[in-house]
Every structure is written in C-alpha cells, then in structure tokens.
Design a protein around this motif. Structure first.
Motif, PDB file in Angstrom:
ATOM      1  N   GLY A  78       0.819  -1.199   0.000  1.00 28.21           N
ATOM      2  CA  GLY A  78       0.000   0.000   0.000  1.00 28.21           C
ATOM      3  C   GLY A  78       0.851   1.245   0.000  1.00 28.21           C
ATOM      4  O   GLY A  78       2.024   1.223   0.364  1.00 28.21           O
ATOM      5  N   GLY A  79       0.236   2.350  -0.421  1.00 24.55           N
ATOM      6  CA  GLY A  79       0.932   3.633  -0.449  1.00 24.55           C
ATOM      7  C   GLY A  79       0.847   4.258  -1.821  1.00 24.55           C
ATOM      8  O   GLY A  79       0.147   3.774  -2.709  1.00 24.55           O
ATOM      9  N   ASN A  80       1.574   5.350  -1.996  1.00 28.83           N
ATOM     10  CA  ASN A  80       1.596   6.080  -3.265  1.00 28.83           C
ATOM     11  C   ASN A  80       2.723   5.579  -4.156  1.00 28.83           C
ATOM     12  O   ASN A  80       3.798   5.229  -3.670  1.00 28.83           O
ATOM     13  N   ILE A  81       2.467   5.586  -5.448  1.00 27.44           N
ATOM     14  CA  ILE A  81       3.484   5.209  -6.420  1.00 27.44           C
ATOM     15  C   ILE A  81       4.392   6.418  -6.629  1.00 27.44           C
ATOM     16  O   ILE A  81       3.914   7.477  -7.009  1.00 27.44           O
ATOM     17  N   PRO A  82       5.695   6.287  -6.414  1.00 31.08           N
ATOM     18  CA  PRO A  82       6.581   7.447  -6.553  1.00 31.08           C
ATOM     19  C   PRO A  82       6.896   7.772  -8.013  1.00 31.08           C
ATOM     20  O   PRO A  82       6.894   6.892  -8.877  1.00 31.08           O
ATOM     21  N   GLU A  83       7.169   9.036  -8.266  1.00 29.81           N
ATOM     22  CA  GLU A  83       7.569   9.509  -9.592  1.00 29.81           C
ATOM     23  C   GLU A  83       8.792   8.768 -10.114  1.00 29.81           C
ATOM     24  O   GLU A  83       8.951   8.586 -11.317  1.00 29.81           O
ATOM     25  N   GLU A  84       9.673   8.333  -9.216  1.00 24.97           N
ATOM     26  CA  GLU A  84      10.933   7.705  -9.627  1.00 24.97           C
ATOM     27  C   GLU A  84      10.742   6.466 -10.490  1.00 24.97           C
ATOM     28  O   GLU A  84      11.628   6.121 -11.275  1.00 24.97           O
ATOM     29  N   LEU A  85       9.599   5.790 -10.384  1.00 22.26           N
ATOM     30  CA  LEU A  85       9.381   4.609 -11.230  1.00 22.26           C
ATOM     31  C   LEU A  85       9.390   4.980 -12.706  1.00 22.26           C
ATOM     32  O   LEU A  85       9.662   4.138 -13.555  1.00 22.26           O
ATOM     33  N   GLY A  86       9.116   6.224 -13.015  1.00 21.29           N
ATOM     34  CA  GLY A  86       9.180   6.691 -14.401  1.00 21.29           C
ATOM     35  C   GLY A  86      10.595   6.728 -14.947  1.00 21.29           C
ATOM     36  O   GLY A  86      10.792   6.958 -16.147  1.00 21.29           O
ATOM     37  N   ASN A  87      11.591   6.491 -14.093  1.00 19.19           N
ATOM     38  CA  ASN A  87      12.995   6.469 -14.531  1.00 19.19           C
ATOM     39  C   ASN A  87      13.440   5.099 -15.040  1.00 19.19           C
ATOM     40  O   ASN A  87      14.589   4.942 -15.434  1.00 19.19           O
ATOM     41  N   LEU A  88      12.553   4.126 -15.025  1.00 13.33           N
ATOM     42  CA  LEU A  88      12.902   2.776 -15.473  1.00 13.33           C
ATOM     43  C   LEU A  88      12.697   2.684 -16.984  1.00 13.33           C
ATOM     44  O   LEU A  88      11.740   2.080 -17.467  1.00 13.33           O
ATOM     45  N   GLY A  89      13.585   3.288 -17.728  1.00 13.55           N
ATOM     46  CA  GLY A  89      13.440   3.459 -19.167  1.00 13.55           C
ATOM     47  C   GLY A  89      13.368   2.185 -19.987  1.00 13.55           C
ATOM     48  O   GLY A  89      12.872   2.198 -21.110  1.00 13.55           O
ATOM     49  N   SER A  90      13.838   1.066 -19.463  1.00 15.56           N
ATOM     50  CA  SER A  90      13.802  -0.196 -20.202  1.00 15.56           C
ATOM     51  C   SER A  90      12.619  -1.073 -19.814  1.00 15.56           C
ATOM     52  O   SER A  90      12.470  -2.182 -20.332  1.00 15.56           O
ATOM     53  N   LEU A  91      11.779  -0.576 -18.924  1.00 12.04           N
ATOM     54  CA  LEU A  91      10.669  -1.372 -18.402  1.00 12.04           C
ATOM     55  C   LEU A  91       9.689  -1.743 -19.515  1.00 12.04           C
ATOM     56  O   LEU A  91       9.224  -0.885 -20.257  1.00 12.04           O
ATOM     57  N   VAL A  92       9.397  -3.044 -19.615  1.00 10.00           N
ATOM     58  CA  VAL A  92       8.491  -3.565 -20.637  1.00 10.00           C
ATOM     59  C   VAL A  92       7.163  -4.005 -20.024  1.00 10.00           C
ATOM     60  O   VAL A  92       6.113  -3.887 -20.648  1.00 10.00           O
ATOM     61  N   SER A  93       7.206  -4.503 -18.781  1.00  9.68           N
ATOM     62  CA  SER A  93       6.018  -5.060 -18.145  1.00  9.68           C
ATOM     63  C   SER A  93       5.968  -4.640 -16.678  1.00  9.68           C
ATOM     64  O   SER A  93       6.965  -4.759 -15.969  1.00  9.68           O
ATOM     65  N   MET A  94       4.786  -4.170 -16.252  1.00  6.47           N
ATOM     66  CA  MET A  94       4.602  -3.782 -14.848  1.00  6.47           C
ATOM     67  C   MET A  94       3.219  -4.209 -14.392  1.00  6.47           C
ATOM     68  O   MET A  94       2.208  -3.772 -14.931  1.00  6.47           O
ATOM     69  N   ASP A  95       3.191  -5.072 -13.386  1.00  2.58           N
ATOM     70  CA  ASP A  95       1.934  -5.531 -12.808  1.00  2.58           C
ATOM     71  C   ASP A  95       1.889  -5.109 -11.345  1.00  2.58           C
ATOM     72  O   ASP A  95       2.588  -5.664 -10.508  1.00  2.58           O
ATOM     73  N   LEU A  96       1.077  -4.108 -11.060  1.00  4.99           N
ATOM     74  CA  LEU A  96       0.880  -3.601  -9.698  1.00  4.99           C
ATOM     75  C   LEU A  96      -0.529  -3.916  -9.212  1.00  4.99           C
ATOM     76  O   LEU A  96      -1.006  -3.332  -8.248  1.00  4.99           O
ATOM     77  N   SER A  97      -1.191  -4.854  -9.848  1.00  9.30           N
ATOM     78  CA  SER A  97      -2.595  -5.135  -9.561  1.00  9.30           C
ATOM     79  C   SER A  97      -2.793  -5.825  -8.217  1.00  9.30           C
ATOM     80  O   SER A  97      -1.873  -6.412  -7.651  1.00  9.30           O
ATOM     81  N   ASN A  98      -4.029  -5.723  -7.728  1.00  8.26           N
ATOM     82  CA  ASN A  98      -4.465  -6.422  -6.517  1.00  8.26           C
ATOM     83  C   ASN A  98      -3.609  -6.080  -5.297  1.00  8.26           C
ATOM     84  O   ASN A  98      -3.094  -6.960  -4.612  1.00  8.26           O
ATOM     85  N   ASN A  99      -3.446  -4.801  -5.069  1.00 10.29           N
ATOM     86  CA  ASN A  99      -2.715  -4.302  -3.907  1.00 10.29           C
ATOM     87  C   ASN A  99      -3.556  -3.227  -3.232  1.00 10.29           C
ATOM     88  O   ASN A  99      -4.777  -3.199  -3.397  1.00 10.29           O
ATOM     89  N   ARG A 100      -2.924  -2.355  -2.496  1.00 11.50           N
ATOM     90  CA  ARG A 100      -3.620  -1.252  -1.822  1.00 11.50           C
ATOM     91  C   ARG A 100      -2.979   0.077  -2.194  1.00 11.50           C
ATOM     92  O   ARG A 100      -2.870   0.980  -1.381  1.00 11.50           O
ATOM     93  N   LEU A 101      -2.542   0.213  -3.444  1.00 12.05           N
ATOM     94  CA  LEU A 101      -1.904   1.446  -3.894  1.00 12.05           C
ATOM     95  C   LEU A 101      -2.948   2.538  -4.019  1.00 12.05           C
ATOM     96  O   LEU A 101      -4.095   2.279  -4.396  1.00 12.05           O
ATOM     97  N   GLU A 102      -2.543   3.766  -3.703  1.00  8.36           N
ATOM     98  CA  GLU A 102      -3.490   4.882  -3.723  1.00  8.36           C
ATOM     99  C   GLU A 102      -2.839   6.104  -4.336  1.00  8.36           C
ATOM    100  O   GLU A 102      -1.655   6.104  -4.654  1.00  8.36           O
TER     101      GLU A 102
END
Length: 160
Positions: A78-102
């Motif tokens: 749970g918690g907020n997604i930080p801006e820094e994740l946008g720095n993962l320039g090679s990222l192809v797949s991201m699954d953040l489902s079924n959590n408590r992100l807000e």
C-alpha cells in the motif's frame, strides 16, 4: 617492510571513497519500497547496497542488467506510487494489480515508452495516466480503482 606496505595499503583503503554500489534503477525501486506499506515483507530482499536490483524478488532484468519487468500482483502493498518509477526506461512489463496502492498514477509514467504491459487494477488509485502511451492498454488494466471525474472509456479505446 611487508608490514609497512600493509599499513600503507590499509590506510589508502580506509581514506579513499568507495564507489557507489547503487544505480539509477535501483534507486528508483528503493524509493518505491521506502514509500510503501509492505505488511507481508514482499520487498524484503530489496537491498540498496547491491550493485543492481536484478537479484531482488519481483524484479526481472535483461542481459544488460536493466530492469524490464516488475511483478507485484497480490502482495498487499500500500501507499503512493513514486515519480521515480518513471525512470525505469527499459521497463516492458509492470503488474501492480491487486494491492492497496493509492493516489495518482505518476505523470513520469509517460517516460515509460518501452512499456508493453501494464496492470494497476484492483487498487485505490484516484487519477489515471493522461498520456497517449497508455491508450494501448485495455480497460481491464485500470478496473476497480477510484478514478473520479475521468471517463476512462474516452481515454482508453474499447477493445470490442
């Protein structure tokens, strides 16, 4: 004589700065970890002193040690997604489902131009991405959040 050489080498090692053992991708992921509530310790292996995050659970890297996949489905983080994740320039797949992100999906996610799969469904997110890059993901990627004042059907084309 050998003890003098030993003392010189030891002195040199103690007074020289050690190289940083982190990289920008590791720093971005560690910022993510630090902002989260992780009651099941899903991110326990995330050690910021390692050279790169490729040995961390839920992280996959390519042969060049760039982060290409994040898999956090169902870890109850749970918690907020930080801006820094946008720095993962090679990222192809991201699954953040079924959590408590807000909170909002960060605008920096617009920098993730290599992203081919995204799932943030079943969280408590309140603002979807407003970047055209995200129109390629199906509606199911965003389901069951708290997006208010946004018409996802206009933002994301219907698959039918």
């Amino acid at each position: 004589m050998s003890s003098l050489i030993f003392m010189v080498v030891l002195f040199s090692l103690l007074h020289c700065p050690l190289p940083s053992l982190s990289n920008s991708e590791g720093e971005a992921l560690y910022a993510f970890k630090e902002r989260l509530d992780d009651p099941r310790n899903a991110l326990e292996s995330w050690d910021p002193t390692l050279v790169d995050p490729c040995t961390w659970f839920h992280v996959t890297c390519d042969s060049s040690n760039h982060v290409i996949r994040l898999e956090f489905n169902g870890n109850y983080i749970g918690g907020n997604i930080p801006e820094e994740l946008g720095n993962l320039g090679s990222l192809v797949s991201m699954d953040l489902s079924n959590n408590r992100l807000e909170g909002n999906i960060p605008k920096s996610f617009g920098n993730l131009t290599s992203l081919k799969f995204l799932n943030v469904s079943n969280n408590h997110l309140t603002l979807p991405p407003v970047n055209n890059n995200f129109q390629t993901f199906p509606m199911e990627s965003y389901e069951n959040n708290k997006f208010r004042g946004w018409d996802l059907r206009r933002l994301i084309p219907d698959d039918s």
